[in-house]
Design a protein around this motif. Structure first.
Motif, PDB file in Angstrom:
ATOM      1  N   ALA A 101       0.657  -1.084   0.217  1.00 27.15           N
ATOM      2  CA  ALA A 101      -0.140   0.111  -0.056  1.00 27.15           C
ATOM      3  C   ALA A 101       1.169   1.319  -0.306  1.00 27.15           C
ATOM      4  O   ALA A 101       1.687   1.571  -0.403  1.00 27.15           O
ATOM      5  N   ASN A 102       0.617   2.529   1.296  1.00 21.89           N
ATOM      6  CA  ASN A 102       1.547   3.032   1.471  1.00 21.89           C
ATOM      7  C   ASN A 102       2.354   3.150   2.217  1.00 21.89           C
ATOM      8  O   ASN A 102       3.354   4.391   1.988  1.00 21.89           O
ATOM      9  N   ALA A 103       2.700   1.376   2.793  1.00 20.44           N
ATOM     10  CA  ALA A 103       3.824   2.032   3.555  1.00 20.44           C
ATOM     11  C   ALA A 103       5.490   1.363   2.339  1.00 20.44           C
ATOM     12  O   ALA A 103       4.752   0.997   2.082  1.00 20.44           O
ATOM     13  N   LYS A 104       6.463   1.712   2.788  1.00 24.65           N
ATOM     14  CA  LYS A 104       7.399   1.263   1.612  1.00 24.65           C
ATOM     15  C   LYS A 104       9.228   1.153   2.754  1.00 24.65           C
ATOM     16  O   LYS A 104       9.372   2.524   4.523  1.00 24.65           O
ATOM     17  N   ILE A 105       9.365   0.935   2.294  1.00 26.33           N
ATOM     18  CA  ILE A 105      10.655   0.251   3.026  1.00 26.33           C
ATOM     19  C   ILE A 105      11.895   0.359   2.322  1.00 26.33           C
ATOM     20  O   ILE A 105      11.881   0.637   1.237  1.00 26.33           O
ATOM     21  N   SER A 106      13.080   0.976   2.818  1.00 26.14           N
ATOM     22  CA  SER A 106      14.248   0.947   1.691  1.00 26.14           C
ATOM     23  C   SER A 106      15.700   0.157   2.443  1.00 26.14           C
ATOM     24  O   SER A 106      16.753  -0.118   1.427  1.00 26.14           O
ATOM     25  N   THR A 107      15.360  -0.582   3.569  1.00 24.39           N
ATOM     26  CA  THR A 107      16.315  -1.253   3.895  1.00 24.39           C
ATOM     27  C   THR A 107      15.636  -3.093   4.509  1.00 24.39           C
ATOM     28  O   THR A 107      14.544  -2.895   4.956  1.00 24.39           O
ATOM     29  N   ASN A 108      16.009  -3.623   3.824  1.00 30.17           N
ATOM     30  CA  ASN A 108      15.449  -5.396   3.969  1.00 30.17           C
ATOM     31  C   ASN A 108      15.282  -5.790   5.735  1.00 30.17           C
ATOM     32  O   ASN A 108      17.142  -5.559   6.268  1.00 30.17           O
ATOM     33  N   PRO A 109      14.575  -5.389   5.996  1.00 32.25           N
ATOM     34  CA  PRO A 109      15.060  -5.947   7.578  1.00 32.25           C
ATOM     35  C   PRO A 109      15.586  -7.305   8.468  1.00 32.25           C
ATOM     36  O   PRO A 109      15.724  -7.609   8.870  1.00 32.25           O
ATOM     37  N   VAL A 110      15.437  -8.722   7.238  1.00 36.02           N
ATOM     38  CA  VAL A 110      16.720  -9.371   7.509  1.00 36.02           C
ATOM     39  C   VAL A 110      17.432  -9.217   7.373  1.00 36.02           C
ATOM     40  O   VAL A 110      18.434 -10.348   7.839  1.00 36.02           O
ATOM     41  N   THR A 111      18.171  -7.697   6.950  1.00 35.04           N
ATOM     42  CA  THR A 111      19.348  -8.065   6.425  1.00 35.04           C
ATOM     43  C   THR A 111      19.978  -7.766   7.853  1.00 35.04           C
ATOM     44  O   THR A 111      20.653  -7.473   8.617  1.00 35.04           O
ATOM     45  N   THR A 112      19.088  -6.418   8.262  1.00 38.37           N
ATOM     46  CA  THR A 112      19.065  -5.698   9.466  1.00 38.37           C
ATOM     47  C   THR A 112      19.286  -6.111  10.081  1.00 38.37           C
ATOM     48  O   THR A 112      20.324  -5.874  11.896  1.00 38.37           O
ATOM     49  N   TYR A 113      18.707  -7.632  11.397  1.00 37.51           N
ATOM     50  CA  TYR A 113      18.969  -8.210  12.259  1.00 37.51           C
ATOM     51  C   TYR A 113      19.387  -9.811  11.955  1.00 37.51           C
ATOM     52  O   TYR A 113      18.997 -10.851  12.527  1.00 37.51           O
ATOM     53  N   LYS A 114      20.604  -9.584  10.553  1.00 34.59           N
ATOM     54  CA  LYS A 114      20.593 -11.104  10.413  1.00 34.59           C
ATOM     55  C   LYS A 114      21.086 -12.047  11.483  1.00 34.59           C
ATOM     56  O   LYS A 114      21.175 -12.959  11.827  1.00 34.59           O
ATOM     57  N   LYS A 115      21.974 -11.087  11.810  1.00 39.52           N
ATOM     58  CA  LYS A 115      22.371 -11.726  13.368  1.00 39.52           C
ATOM     59  C   LYS A 115      22.523 -12.031  14.505  1.00 39.52           C
ATOM     60  O   LYS A 115      22.623 -13.082  15.019  1.00 39.52           O
ATOM     61  N   GLU A 116      20.988 -11.724  14.808  1.00 37.65           N
ATOM     62  CA  GLU A 116      19.990 -11.708  15.618  1.00 37.65           C
ATOM     63  C   GLU A 116      19.289 -12.624  15.277  1.00 37.65           C
ATOM     64  O   GLU A 116      19.016 -13.748  16.096  1.00 37.65           O
ATOM     65  N   ILE A 117      18.890 -13.056  13.903  1.00 38.05           N
ATOM     66  CA  ILE A 117      17.977 -14.280  13.764  1.00 38.05           C
ATOM     67  C   ILE A 117      19.133 -15.436  13.682  1.00 38.05           C
ATOM     68  O   ILE A 117      17.797 -16.730  13.818  1.00 38.05           O
ATOM     69  N   GLU A 118      20.513 -15.308  13.264  1.00 40.08           N
ATOM     70  CA  GLU A 118      20.830 -16.710  13.191  1.00 40.08           C
ATOM     71  C   GLU A 118      21.274 -16.839  14.968  1.00 40.08           C
ATOM     72  O   GLU A 118      21.030 -18.056  15.134  1.00 40.08           O
ATOM     73  N   ALA A 119      21.797 -15.521  15.734  1.00 41.11           N
ATOM     74  CA  ALA A 119      21.379 -16.205  17.094  1.00 41.11           C
ATOM     75  C   ALA A 119      20.292 -16.578  17.478  1.00 41.11           C
ATOM     76  O   ALA A 119      20.735 -17.611  18.820  1.00 41.11           O
ATOM     77  N   PHE A 120      19.263 -16.853  17.001  1.00 41.09           N
ATOM     78  CA  PHE A 120      18.051 -17.250  17.823  1.00 41.09           C
ATOM     79  C   PHE A 120      17.230 -18.621  17.272  1.00 41.09           C
ATOM     80  O   PHE A 120      17.820 -19.375  18.204  1.00 41.09           O
ATOM     81  N   ALA A 121      18.293 -18.210  15.953  1.00 38.49           N
ATOM     82  CA  ALA A 121      17.815 -19.910  15.556  1.00 38.49           C
ATOM     83  C   ALA A 121      18.910 -20.904  16.420  1.00 38.49           C
ATOM     84  O   ALA A 121      18.617 -22.176  16.790  1.00 38.49           O
ATOM     85  N   ARG A 122      20.469 -20.558  16.310  1.00 38.41           N
ATOM     86  CA  ARG A 122      21.588 -21.513  17.437  1.00 38.41           C
ATOM     87  C   ARG A 122      20.377 -22.079  18.714  1.00 38.41           C
ATOM     88  O   ARG A 122      20.408 -23.118  19.196  1.00 38.41           O
TER      89      ARG A 122
END
Length: 376
Positions: A133-154
């Motif tokens: 819709a009218n919401a846009k992002i310029s940075t991929n949130p998976v990129t932003t939180y990549k290390k945290e996601i990896e740490a959580f998965a482990r």
């Protein structure tokens, strides 16, 4: 919140921003996927669904996450001990800030793949959810939180959970491959429209409840349709054919937006004129109807279900078709589209008059018939 409202909102609004994606379809990718249908439950995407599901926001929204399954009980037992991890609190704050972040987070899971315990960038899917819709992002949130996601998965031993449920995931994929008639739908749409699609990709999750959506990726002349869908429905009170029709309708009315869109854009001036009196075509009191703010969006929602009925007429016996036709009209009226009976009758009339024409070419005659039916 209501499940229907969320379905309407997200499915419609994502289609409005399908151009805002970044993909790179290499020659090898195109060769491997041309003419192919793939159904997948990717590990990273499932992990992100799980992480969002255990946030307070997710636990409080059974319309967003299916909480009535053994799978949901299993994930709570496994992952709830980690609900206070900082990344879960971050994701909760993002969902509370905007429910669109559900799509921005899970929709960009395609951009990475697990390589051991590390997330590695995907070569073909670069940034797959940039605008809703009218919401846009310029940075991929998976990129932003990549290390945290990896740490959580482990820490949460996600790989163990995924492995333990692999047989279940495979059964859901098998259901789609064997019982959804997607190839049949694809073949019919390609025969009846001018649009040609190279590849279909269905990404499924047992946690998806009311948030079905579709979008299209285009690069170097190659077009891939993405559908994000829940598992196929299996209602024990319904016959095999009734279940098939229900699941076909859910998928078909997602898929055919990609075929209906181009001719609707080509006939926008006439559609705008015919559908400008909004009160004629929608019931403003219906939940979620505000998600169709323009004449073309209203028309397209009518049209996707109308085309589904044309498909049913070609593929089912007369009795089954008539029952399905009545059911679709009732469903659409309940959703806030009160003229579905007139719309369908006009579309059928146009098709009977020119049975061999592509549906794209039926638009001028169909719109004239429809105008006559409502006195315009």
């Amino acid at each position: 919140m209501k499940k229907l409202l969320l379905f309407i909102l997200f499915a419609t609004l994502l289609r409005g921003g399908t151009a805002q994606v970044k993909v790179s379809f290499t020659t090898s990718f195109q060769k491997a996927n041309n003419g192919k249908l793939h159904v997948e439950i990717p590990p990273l995407k499932e992990l992100l669904h799980i992480m969002l599901a255990i946030t307070p926001f997710g636990i409080g929204n059974d319309d967003m996450f299916d909480q009535n399954t053994q799978y949901y009980k299993d994930l709570l037992r496994h992952f709830k001990p980690y609900e206070n991890e900082p990344i879960i609190k971050t994701f909760d704050s993002l969902l509370n800030a905007s429910a669109y972040n559900y799509i921005f987070i899970t929709g960009n899971a395609m951009c990475y793949d697990f390589s051991g315990n590390i997330l590695k960038k995907n070569d073909n899917y670069i940034f797959t959810a940039m605008e809703v819709a009218n919401a846009k992002i310029s940075t991929n949130p998976v990129t932003t939180y990549k290390k945290e996601i990896e740490a959580f998965a482990r820490k949460a031993k996600f790989k163990n959970f995924y492995s333990e449920h692999k047989t279940y995931y495979d059964s859901l994929i098998s259901d789609y491959e064997n019982g959804a008639n997607v190839s049949k739908q694809w073949k019919w749409l390609e025969k009846n429209f001018k649009t040609s699609i190279n590849s279909y990709l269905i990404l499924c999750s047992p946690l998806i409840n009311g948030l079905n959506y579709t979008t299209a990726f285009r690069d170097k002349g190659f077009v891939q349709i993405l559908m994000v869908l829940p598992p196929l429905d299996k209602n024990e009170k319904m016959s095999k054919e009734q279940n098939e029709l229900f699941n076909t309708r859910v998928m078909f009315t997602e898929i055919d937006h990609n075929y209906v869109g181009p001719p609707s854009d080509d006939n926008k001036v006439k559609i705008d004129s015919l559908f400008k009196e909004r009160a004629t075509w929608v019931n403003e009191k219906a939940d979620g109807i505000y998600a169709y703010p323009t004449p073309v969006k209203v028309f397209n929602e009518y049209m996707t279900f109308g085309v589904f009925l044309l498909y049913c007429k070609d593929n089912y016996d007369k009795k089954t078709f008539e029952e399905t036709r009545r059911g679709v009209i009732q469903i659409m009226e309940a959703r806030g589209f009160p003229k579905m009976d007139i719309f369908v009758a006009g579309l059928e009339q146009a098709k009977i008059a020119n049975p061999n024409q592509k549906i794209d070419d039926l638009y001028p005659n169909f719109l004239a018939i429809l105008g006559a039916k409502i006195g315009k």
